[in-house]
Design a protein around this motif. Sequence first.
Motif, PDB file in Angstrom:
ATOM      1  N   UNK A 205       0.807  -1.218   0.000  1.00  0.00           N
ATOM      2  CA  UNK A 205       0.000   0.000   0.000  1.00  0.00           C
ATOM      3  C   UNK A 205       0.839   1.265   0.000  1.00  0.00           C
ATOM      4  N   UNK A 206       0.142   2.405  -0.144  1.00  0.00           N
ATOM      5  CA  UNK A 206       0.828   3.693  -0.227  1.00  0.00           C
ATOM      6  C   UNK A 206       1.438   4.117   1.094  1.00  0.00           C
ATOM      7  N   UNK A 207       0.931   3.542   2.215  1.00  0.00           N
ATOM      8  CA  UNK A 207       1.470   3.934   3.511  1.00  0.00           C
ATOM      9  C   UNK A 207       2.647   3.062   3.936  1.00  0.00           C
ATOM     10  N   UNK A 208       3.054   2.123   3.070  1.00  0.00           N
ATOM     11  CA  UNK A 208       4.222   1.317   3.363  1.00  0.00           C
ATOM     12  C   UNK A 208       4.045   0.344   4.504  1.00  0.00           C
ATOM     13  N   UNK A 209       2.825  -0.125   4.750  1.00  0.00           N
ATOM     14  CA  UNK A 209       2.597  -1.089   5.820  1.00  0.00           C
ATOM     15  C   UNK A 209       3.395  -2.353   5.557  1.00  0.00           C
ATOM     16  N   UNK A 210       4.120  -2.826   6.561  1.00  0.00           N
ATOM     17  CA  UNK A 210       4.935  -4.028   6.429  1.00  0.00           C
ATOM     18  C   UNK A 210       4.072  -5.248   6.707  1.00  0.00           C
ATOM     19  N   UNK A 211       4.099  -6.194   5.778  1.00  0.00           N
ATOM     20  CA  UNK A 211       3.305  -7.416   5.889  1.00  0.00           C
ATOM     21  C   UNK A 211       4.241  -8.616   5.982  1.00  0.00           C
ATOM     22  N   UNK A 212       3.932  -9.546   6.882  1.00  0.00           N
ATOM     23  CA  UNK A 212       4.666 -10.813   7.014  1.00  0.00           C
ATOM     24  C   UNK A 212       3.743 -11.933   6.568  1.00  0.00           C
ATOM     25  N   UNK A 213       4.256 -12.833   5.735  1.00  0.00           N
ATOM     26  CA  UNK A 213       3.446 -13.958   5.274  1.00  0.00           C
ATOM     27  C   UNK A 213       4.355 -15.148   4.972  1.00  0.00           C
ATOM     28  N   UNK A 214       3.743 -16.305   4.722  1.00  0.00           N
ATOM     29  CA  UNK A 214       4.522 -17.453   4.292  1.00  0.00           C
ATOM     30  C   UNK A 214       5.085 -17.176   2.907  1.00  0.00           C
ATOM     31  N   UNK A 215       6.266 -17.697   2.649  1.00  0.00           N
ATOM     32  CA  UNK A 215       6.990 -17.333   1.434  1.00  0.00           C
ATOM     33  C   UNK A 215       6.166 -17.539   0.165  1.00  0.00           C
ATOM     34  N   UNK A 216       5.404 -18.607   0.110  1.00  0.00           N
ATOM     35  CA  UNK A 216       4.645 -18.881  -1.106  1.00  0.00           C
ATOM     36  C   UNK A 216       3.416 -18.010  -1.286  1.00  0.00           C
ATOM     37  N   UNK A 217       3.052 -17.232  -0.260  1.00  0.00           N
ATOM     38  CA  UNK A 217       1.846 -16.406  -0.336  1.00  0.00           C
ATOM     39  C   UNK A 217       2.118 -14.956  -0.719  1.00  0.00           C
ATOM     40  N   UNK A 218       3.371 -14.586  -0.902  1.00  0.00           N
ATOM     41  CA  UNK A 218       3.705 -13.196  -1.214  1.00  0.00           C
ATOM     42  C   UNK A 218       3.233 -12.837  -2.617  1.00  0.00           C
ATOM     43  N   UNK A 219       2.720 -11.626  -2.824  1.00  0.00           N
ATOM     44  CA  UNK A 219       2.271 -11.211  -4.158  1.00  0.00           C
ATOM     45  C   UNK A 219       3.429 -11.205  -5.155  1.00  0.00           C
ATOM     46  N   UNK A 220       3.197 -11.652  -6.375  1.00  0.00           N
ATOM     47  CA  UNK A 220       4.253 -11.635  -7.398  1.00  0.00           C
ATOM     48  C   UNK A 220       4.798 -10.221  -7.605  1.00  0.00           C
ATOM     49  N   UNK A 221       6.110 -10.111  -7.768  1.00  0.00           N
ATOM     50  CA  UNK A 221       6.726  -8.820  -8.029  1.00  0.00           C
ATOM     51  C   UNK A 221       7.052  -8.003  -6.806  1.00  0.00           C
ATOM     52  N   UNK A 222       6.670  -8.474  -5.620  1.00  0.00           N
ATOM     53  CA  UNK A 222       6.964  -7.722  -4.389  1.00  0.00           C
ATOM     54  C   UNK A 222       8.443  -7.814  -4.053  1.00  0.00           C
ATOM     55  N   UNK A 223       8.986  -6.755  -3.484  1.00  0.00           N
ATOM     56  CA  UNK A 223      10.358  -6.763  -3.001  1.00  0.00           C
ATOM     57  C   UNK A 223      10.362  -7.409  -1.624  1.00  0.00           C
ATOM     58  N   UNK A 224      10.905  -8.609  -1.528  1.00  0.00           N
ATOM     59  CA  UNK A 224      10.785  -9.418  -0.324  1.00  0.00           C
ATOM     60  C   UNK A 224      12.027  -9.335   0.548  1.00  0.00           C
ATOM     61  N   UNK A 225      11.806  -9.376   1.848  1.00  0.00           N
ATOM     62  CA  UNK A 225      12.883  -9.457   2.818  1.00  0.00           C
ATOM     63  C   UNK A 225      12.726 -10.757   3.588  1.00  0.00           C
ATOM     64  N   UNK A 226      13.845 -11.427   3.864  1.00  0.00           N
ATOM     65  CA  UNK A 226      13.781 -12.647   4.656  1.00  0.00           C
ATOM     66  C   UNK A 226      13.481 -12.325   6.114  1.00  0.00           C
ATOM     67  N   UNK A 227      12.629 -13.122   6.734  1.00  0.00           N
ATOM     68  CA  UNK A 227      12.253 -12.908   8.125  1.00  0.00           C
ATOM     69  C   UNK A 227      13.105 -13.787   9.032  1.00  0.00           C
ATOM     70  N   UNK A 228      13.828 -13.163   9.947  1.00  0.00           N
ATOM     71  CA  UNK A 228      14.620 -13.898  10.922  1.00  0.00           C
ATOM     72  C   UNK A 228      13.758 -14.368  12.084  1.00  0.00           C
ATOM     73  N   UNK A 229      12.862 -13.482  12.561  1.00  0.00           N
ATOM     74  CA  UNK A 229      11.970 -13.842  13.653  1.00  0.00           C
ATOM     75  C   UNK A 229      10.811 -12.871  13.682  1.00  0.00           C
ATOM     76  N   UNK A 230       9.708 -13.317  14.251  1.00  0.00           N
ATOM     77  CA  UNK A 230       8.589 -12.397  14.472  1.00  0.00           C
ATOM     78  C   UNK A 230       7.840 -12.839  15.719  1.00  0.00           C
ATOM     79  N   UNK A 231       7.160 -11.868  16.320  1.00  0.00           N
ATOM     80  CA  UNK A 231       6.397 -12.118  17.540  1.00  0.00           C
ATOM     81  C   UNK A 231       4.995 -11.573  17.334  1.00  0.00           C
ATOM     82  N   UNK A 232       4.003 -12.442  17.447  1.00  0.00           N
ATOM     83  CA  UNK A 232       2.613 -12.042  17.259  1.00  0.00           C
ATOM     84  C   UNK A 232       2.087 -11.443  18.549  1.00  0.00           C
ATOM     85  N   UNK A 233       1.431 -10.279  18.440  1.00  0.00           N
ATOM     86  CA  UNK A 233       0.780  -9.681  19.597  1.00  0.00           C
ATOM     87  C   UNK A 233      -0.443 -10.537  19.916  1.00  0.00           C
ATOM     88  N   UNK A 234      -0.399 -11.240  21.043  1.00  0.00           N
ATOM     89  CA  UNK A 234      -1.385 -12.280  21.345  1.00  0.00           C
ATOM     90  C   UNK A 234      -2.819 -11.779  21.293  1.00  0.00           C
TER      91      UNK A 234
END
Length: 289
Positions: free
Chosen positions: A116-145
Amino acid sequence: MKPREVSVLKGLLRRKGIPQKSWARVVAGIIGGTPKTAARRLTDESILSLQELFAIADHFGTTVTALLQADFPEERQIPGTRKAVLHVGGGKWPCTVVTRKAASGRSDLFVAYEQGTDGQLVVCQAGDAPPGSKLEGVLSFHVDAFGTAGPLVVVLDDEETATLPLCRFLRIDAGFDAQYFKEPEGVLALLQSEPRPDAYILDWTLSRGRTSRSVIEAIRTVDAASPIVLLTGTIQSREKNESEIADLVRTHRIDVCVKPFPASIVAEKLKSMLDRQAQLPHVDRAPAA
């Protein structure tokens, strides 16, 4: 973060040399109510209404603008982490994430990308990323319960650069589903659909010399109860803008936040207003016939 208005009021009482044991009595005499109620509000730091701010400013011989012009503390974030939203299996959850500087590789189970235009960062499983997106590898993440997409909040402001960080804070840090509009026509069109938004954040001054008055009136025509927070930087003197805004506060039950402000103040206003609305089951969102 604590509501700023009461913090400023406490500082003003100190500067005026009023003993702390007399604060509740003095505040009650200014804004009404009993000393016990005033003491509770000072302790809880509940948000002051625009009328109360006017009364305080008049009592101490100042203006609302001068009353609210203290510097804000910076909003902090744990070093090394970034706020994001985890998209998995159709669900969305606020999270914090640490990514690699290098691009995503085949071994990455999860990836991150800006959306989006606001640059919201999205984390997803590798195969679910939209085609053409600039992807970064995720080292770790913590879900707000207890994270959730939360209530839908509409944000209307023609200053996109200043407003998108607010939307991002509401969405990621505060748990709201924030939807941004630059022009009032988008908000007016949304009012014709179901379900309607749960709350609204409207900048008073819009493009081409317009204000949000017509938008507020349109909202109240179809929705009598949803919270409306009006953002304004125009309250400089007791003239046209101030009188018109005060009239809207009385007529349409809106709250006002004077610029500049940290995003957390607006988020707390919304949460407080939605909580109060939830505690009043007799209040109908539909307008009176």
